[in-house]
Design an enzyme around this catalytic site. Structure first.
Site, short mmCIF file in Angstrom:
data_model
loop_
_atom_site.label_atom_id
_atom_site.label_comp_id
_atom_site.label_asym_id
_atom_site.label_seq_id
_atom_site.Cartn_x
_atom_site.Cartn_y
_atom_site.Cartn_z
N ASP A 97 0.82 -1.23 0.00
CA ASP A 97 0.00 0.00 0.00
C ASP A 97 0.85 1.27 0.00
OD1 ASP A 97 1.08 -0.02 2.51
OD2 ASP A 97 -0.83 -0.03 3.60
N GLN A 112 11.88 25.22 -3.23
CA GLN A 112 10.77 25.88 -2.51
C GLN A 112 11.32 26.52 -1.24
OE1 GLN A 112 7.00 23.78 -2.19
NE2 GLN A 112 7.75 22.25 -3.63
N LYS A 167 16.14 33.64 -17.78
CA LYS A 167 14.94 32.81 -17.89
C LYS A 167 13.82 33.39 -17.04
CE LYS A 167 14.59 29.01 -15.21
NZ LYS A 167 14.94 27.67 -14.69
N SER A 213 15.36 18.78 -14.58
CA SER A 213 14.16 18.06 -14.14
C SER A 213 13.35 17.68 -15.38
CB SER A 213 13.38 18.93 -13.16
OG SER A 213 12.22 18.27 -12.74
C1 R5P Z 1 15.75 26.48 -11.50
O1 R5P Z 1 15.92 27.63 -11.15
C2 R5P Z 1 16.84 25.46 -11.56
O2 R5P Z 1 18.10 26.06 -11.46
C3 R5P Z 1 16.75 24.62 -12.82
O3 R5P Z 1 17.01 25.46 -13.93
C4 R5P Z 1 15.40 24.01 -12.97
O4 R5P Z 1 14.98 23.45 -11.78
C5 R5P Z 1 15.39 22.97 -14.05
O5 R5P Z 1 14.09 22.46 -14.17
P1 R5P Z 1 13.56 21.99 -15.59
O6 R5P Z 1 14.53 20.96 -16.11
O7 R5P Z 1 12.21 21.39 -15.30
O8 R5P Z 1 13.45 23.20 -16.45
#
Ligand code: R5P
Length: 296
Positions: A37, A96, A192, A223
């Protein structure tokens, strides 16, 4: 000096073993179980009273499960009298670290609170997303840098011609600047913006001197790959010859790998803070050098 023991958690078995070996410390016997679970269980009958136990457990996805396993082990062993050092090579929730939109929880602060409440006395991580996060901990926390090892690998193994470092994000420019300086090359900066609701990434237009050059896009985390893809497309459009992504933590969630390939990223280099096929750089040496500087 108190005896040291290393617990290689389920998320960091190989790295935990490498750390134990470099420290010359035995591995602590324990069992982690996940029930059908989804509930976790930890058990260990090791005698740990008065000993320094180093729990190595990265908190990559499934982040909550890996974090909870760390909390369970820390609580049990500290109750048995161990002094706990948590080595969390990839620290989940480090992004976060403040309230970005009104009403958002500062989740890293909750993580810090939980760690302390289960008896973690100090935390060692690798390249925490931002130094802001360090201030949320009320016990000693150290961020070890994998940048020197990534620079060494990039120089010796990638065979780059006329390299230049590109930072996709102003927030990470201290880290990318350190990379470029150690490598001995120029740093070009992109800027960015992320939509805080959809998570979508946009780069401001910038003219970069990358024509005919090999570009290293350096970031802390990959990510979804959205950030690296946007940067790769921008430098490709401006005539870059080869594009290599160099990151500390390779999460590669969703379609990240296919998207990176489609965006023209030729090679990906990450460390073993998150195990996976693109791990080229071992962080155990940097972590152990730091652990050796800590008192009992
Ligand atoms: C954000 O400020 C981090 O430095 C990375 O650029 C970010 O977490 C990368 O995430 P993703 O691959 O989803 O764009």
């Amino acid at each position: 000096m108190a005896e040291k023991l290393v617990l290689a958690g389920p998320a960091s078995r190989d790295l935990g073993r490498a750390i134990a070996e470099r420290l010359g410390a035995p591995l602590l016997k324990s069992e982690f179980k996940v029930f059908p679970d989804g509930e976790s269980k930890f058990s260990s009958d090791a005698r740990v009273a008065g000993k320094n136990v180093i729990i190595v457990q990265s908190t990559y996805p499934p982040a909550d499960m890996h974090l909870f396993q760390l909390l369970l082990a820390s609580h049990h062993l500290s109750q048995e009298g161990a002094k706990i050092t948590a080595v969390v090579p990839y620290l989940a929730y480090a992004r976060q670290d403040k309230e970005f939109l009104p009403g958002e929880a500062v989740t890293l602060g909750v993580v810090a609170h939980l760690m302390r409440s289960v008896g973690v006395r100090r935390l060692v991580t690798v390249d925490i997303h931002s130094a802001v996060g360090l201030s949320l901990f009320s016990f000693p926390v150290y961020s070890v840098s994998a940048i020197p090892a990534l620079v060494e690998y990039s120089r010796s193994e990638l065979g780059l011609r006329d390299p230049v470092v590109v930072s996709p994000d102003l927030g990470g420019s201290t880290r990318t600047d350190a990379f470029a300086q150690l490598y001995g090359t120029a740093l070009l900066q992109l800027s960015k913006t992320r939509d805080r609701v959809t998570g979508g990434v946009k780069l401001r237009d910038a003219k970069l001197e990358v024509r005919g050059k090999d570009v290293l896009i350096v970031d802390d985390i990959v990510s979804t790959g959205g950030t690296i893809c946007a940067a790769a497309e921008a430098v490709r459009a401006q005539g870059a010859r080869r594009v290599v992504a160099v990151c500390i933590h390779g999460l590669f969630v969703e379609d990240a790998l296919r998207n990176l390939q489609d965006a023209g990223v030729e090679t990906i280099v990450v460390t073993n803070t998150v195990p996976g096929e693109f791990c080229k750089v071992d962080v155990s040496e940097a972590i152990v050098s730091h652990l050796k500087t800590l008192d009992d």
